[in-house]
Design a protein around this motif. Structure first.
Motif, PDB file in Angstrom:
ATOM      1  N   GLU A   1       5.576  21.662   0.248  1.00  0.00           N
ATOM      2  CA  GLU A   1       4.651  20.689   1.046  1.00  0.00           C
ATOM      3  C   GLU A   1       3.296  21.092   0.259  1.00  0.00           C
ATOM      4  N   GLN A   2       2.946  22.390   0.055  1.00  0.00           N
ATOM      5  CA  GLN A   2       1.580  22.518  -0.645  1.00  0.00           C
ATOM      6  C   GLN A   2       1.681  22.216  -2.072  1.00  0.00           C
ATOM      7  N   LEU A   3       2.667  22.250  -2.801  1.00  0.00           N
ATOM      8  CA  LEU A   3       2.552  21.606  -4.236  1.00  0.00           C
ATOM      9  C   LEU A   3       2.832  20.236  -4.257  1.00  0.00           C
ATOM     10  N   LEU A   4       3.375  19.571  -3.475  1.00  0.00           N
ATOM     11  CA  LEU A   4       3.249  18.178  -3.235  1.00  0.00           C
ATOM     12  C   LEU A   4       1.869  17.686  -3.132  1.00  0.00           C
ATOM     13  N   ALA A   5       1.182  18.390  -2.349  1.00  0.00           N
ATOM     14  CA  ALA A   5      -0.170  18.076  -1.956  1.00  0.00           C
ATOM     15  C   ALA A   5      -0.132  16.717  -1.241  1.00  0.00           C
ATOM     16  N   GLY A   6       0.720  16.452  -0.371  1.00  0.00           N
ATOM     17  CA  GLY A   6       0.789  15.145   0.456  1.00  0.00           C
ATOM     18  C   GLY A   6       1.581  14.002  -0.076  1.00  0.00           C
ATOM     19  N   ALA A   7       2.191  14.148  -1.331  1.00  0.00           N
ATOM     20  CA  ALA A   7       2.815  13.154  -1.817  1.00  0.00           C
ATOM     21  C   ALA A   7       4.137  13.211  -1.331  1.00  0.00           C
ATOM     22  N   PRO A   8       4.894  12.166  -0.818  1.00  0.00           N
ATOM     23  CA  PRO A   8       6.345  12.301  -0.246  1.00  0.00           C
ATOM     24  C   PRO A   8       7.085  12.325  -1.764  1.00  0.00           C
ATOM     25  N   PRO A   9       8.232  13.290  -1.514  1.00  0.00           N
ATOM     26  CA  PRO A   9       9.137  13.344  -2.408  1.00  0.00           C
ATOM     27  C   PRO A   9      10.104  12.507  -2.461  1.00  0.00           C
ATOM     28  N   LYS A  10      10.731  12.012  -3.648  1.00  0.00           N
ATOM     29  CA  LYS A  10      11.845  11.004  -3.597  1.00  0.00           C
ATOM     30  C   LYS A  10      13.079  11.783  -2.962  1.00  0.00           C
ATOM     31  N   GLU A  11      13.243  13.128  -3.041  1.00  0.00           N
ATOM     32  CA  GLU A  11      14.302  13.775  -2.525  1.00  0.00           C
ATOM     33  C   GLU A  11      13.814  15.353  -2.235  1.00  0.00           C
ATOM     34  N   LEU A  12      14.472  15.727  -1.274  1.00  0.00           N
ATOM     35  CA  LEU A  12      13.894  17.081  -0.866  1.00  0.00           C
ATOM     36  C   LEU A  12      15.243  17.877  -0.333  1.00  0.00           C
ATOM     37  N   ARG A  13      15.841  19.095  -0.898  1.00  0.00           N
ATOM     38  CA  ARG A  13      17.006  19.624  -0.501  1.00  0.00           C
ATOM     39  C   ARG A  13      17.222  21.008  -0.805  1.00  0.00           C
ATOM     40  N   PRO A  14      17.799  21.689   0.082  1.00  0.00           N
ATOM     41  CA  PRO A  14      17.910  23.271  -0.186  1.00  0.00           C
ATOM     42  C   PRO A  14      18.604  23.444  -1.614  1.00  0.00           C
ATOM     43  N   CYS A  15      18.578  24.605  -2.194  1.00  0.00           N
ATOM     44  CA  CYS A  15      19.072  24.564  -3.476  1.00  0.00           C
ATOM     45  C   CYS A  15      19.107  26.182  -3.602  1.00  0.00           C
ATOM     46  N   GLY A  16      20.084  26.543  -4.594  1.00  0.00           N
ATOM     47  CA  GLY A  16      19.948  27.888  -4.969  1.00  0.00           C
ATOM     48  C   GLY A  16      21.202  28.904  -4.391  1.00  0.00           C
ATOM     49  N   ASP A  17      21.305  30.163  -4.705  1.00  0.00           N
ATOM     50  CA  ASP A  17      22.056  30.859  -4.041  1.00  0.00           C
ATOM     51  C   ASP A  17      21.663  31.220  -2.554  1.00  0.00           C
ATOM     52  N   GLY A  18      22.664  30.921  -1.484  1.00  0.00           N
ATOM     53  CA  GLY A  18      22.143  30.938  -0.315  1.00  0.00           C
ATOM     54  C   GLY A  18      21.295  29.781   0.251  1.00  0.00           C
ATOM     55  N   GLU A  19      21.188  29.114  -0.455  1.00  0.00           N
ATOM     56  CA  GLU A  19      20.258  27.864  -0.210  1.00  0.00           C
ATOM     57  C   GLU A  19      18.853  28.391   0.276  1.00  0.00           C
ATOM     58  N   PHE A  20      18.245  29.406  -0.067  1.00  0.00           N
ATOM     59  CA  PHE A  20      17.046  30.035  -0.023  1.00  0.00           C
ATOM     60  C   PHE A  20      15.828  29.321  -0.723  1.00  0.00           C
ATOM     61  N   GLY A  21      16.194  28.437  -1.441  1.00  0.00           N
ATOM     62  CA  GLY A  21      15.242  27.700  -2.377  1.00  0.00           C
ATOM     63  C   GLY A  21      15.093  26.387  -2.071  1.00  0.00           C
ATOM     64  N   ARG A  22      14.303  25.516  -2.491  1.00  0.00           N
ATOM     65  CA  ARG A  22      14.072  23.959  -2.161  1.00  0.00           C
ATOM     66  C   ARG A  22      13.880  23.327  -3.627  1.00  0.00           C
ATOM     67  N   LEU A  23      14.355  22.227  -3.751  1.00  0.00           N
ATOM     68  CA  LEU A  23      14.344  21.455  -4.799  1.00  0.00           C
ATOM     69  C   LEU A  23      13.619  20.133  -4.694  1.00  0.00           C
ATOM     70  N   ALA A  24      12.571  19.657  -5.169  1.00  0.00           N
ATOM     71  CA  ALA A  24      11.885  18.594  -4.881  1.00  0.00           C
ATOM     72  C   ALA A  24      12.166  17.662  -6.288  1.00  0.00           C
ATOM     73  N   VAL A  25      12.515  16.566  -5.847  1.00  0.00           N
ATOM     74  CA  VAL A  25      12.603  15.465  -6.993  1.00  0.00           C
ATOM     75  C   VAL A  25      11.382  14.478  -6.738  1.00  0.00           C
ATOM     76  N   LEU A  26      10.416  14.429  -7.693  1.00  0.00           N
ATOM     77  CA  LEU A  26       9.420  13.601  -7.313  1.00  0.00           C
ATOM     78  C   LEU A  26       9.354  11.992  -7.178  1.00  0.00           C
ATOM     79  N   ALA A  27       8.595  11.348  -6.709  1.00  0.00           N
ATOM     80  CA  ALA A  27       8.748   9.861  -6.643  1.00  0.00           C
ATOM     81  C   ALA A  27       8.102   9.362  -8.066  1.00  0.00           C
ATOM     82  N   LYS A  28       7.146   9.847  -8.658  1.00  0.00           N
ATOM     83  CA  LYS A  28       6.465   9.744  -9.920  1.00  0.00           C
ATOM     84  C   LYS A  28       6.197  11.088 -10.756  1.00  0.00           C
TER      85      LYS A  28
END
Length: 264
Positions: A120-147
């Motif tokens: 959320e902080q790195l998106l700075a209010g811009a909604p992502p196209k996609e956001l999902r858990p990622c990585g070993d144990g799903e302790f990370g987050r992957l954000a696909v940007l709308a633009k």
């Protein structure tokens, strides 16, 4: 309003960061309980690392509970010595009658927890196209940007949100000027983000060889320092606890808690 019991505070901490979400290797939950769970808790001190200095601060503040993101009891002790480090901190906490709770990877993985907050902080209010858990144990987050997002903008946001003036950045041969995705993991995120298909991998620290492999795969690696990617969430955790208990629980941030490294 009467102060909550230790058990009531622990229940809320487990709602915020369910312990079943923690990594199997982790040691989360109530690690030190020098008094009955039904005793009232009037003041809590939040930190990333429960050092001897943090315990001294907690004692001076007449705290009842320390919430330490990193578990001070991790691999288990075969002895307890006043060694100036974590063993002495645990001894001092118990001697001072301080309960100690650690959420660690449970907080990383929790909905609205540390990793979601970082995105959320790195998106700075811009909604992502996609956001999902990622990585070993799903302790990370992957954000696909709308633009596309300029790389320079992402780096400036990292500095601001993590409270640092410099970053370690490793670019592939063709450094992107704009990105369409990024992945985040708090702390030492090399194993969590290994193989994640994002334009940029943002974490606290990563091994040399993991960074080389990521760059070879065309990823940019951004490192902000291990605890810098974790300590920035503490004010939010403070707000969440205050929202639950109001003035009945005095929740403070430890002033003695800081990253051991400094840029020189």
């Amino acid at each position: 309003m009467a102060a909550p019991s230790l058990a009531e505070v622990v229940d809320i901490l487990r709602e915020i960061a369910p312990i079943e979400l923690a990594a199997e290797w982790d040691n989360v939950g109530l690690l030190v309980r020098p008094f009955a769970a039904g005793r009232k808790v009037a003041r809590a001190l939040l930190c990333v690392d429960m050092s001897v200095a943090v315990v001294a601060e907690a004692r001076a503040a007449k705290a009842d509970l320390v919430v330490s993101y990193h578990p001070p009891i991790f691999h288990g002790f075969k002895k307890l010595h006043a060694d100036g480090g974590v063993q002495e901190a645990v001894l001092a906490a118990a001697a001072a009658g301080l309960a100690v709770y650690s959420p660690h990877t449970a907080l990383d993985a929790a909905p609205s927890g540390l990793c979601d907050w970082l995105v959320e902080q790195l998106l700075a209010g811009a909604p992502p196209k996609e956001l999902r858990p990622c990585g070993d144990g799903e302790f990370g987050r992957l954000a696909v940007l709308a633009k596309p997002l300029p790389m320079a903008t992402l780096l400036q946001r990292c500095k601001k949100r993590f409270g640092v003036q410099t970053l370690q950045v490793a670019h592939p041969a063709r450094a992107p000027r704009a990105i369409r995705s990024f992945a985040v993991a708090a702390g030492a995120g090399g194993s969590v983000l290994r193989g994640v298909a994002a334009d940029v991998l943002v974490t606290g620290e990563m091994s040399h060889h993991d960074a080389l492999a990521a760059v070879a795969a065309g990823r940019t690696v951004v490192l902000a320092g291990h605890s810098n990617t974790e300590r920035c969430y503490l004010p939010t955790l403070q707000k969440r606890l205050r929202a639950e208990f109001g003035r009945a629980l005095d929740v403070r941030l430890a002033r003695a808690d800081r990253d051991p490294f400094a840029a020189v």
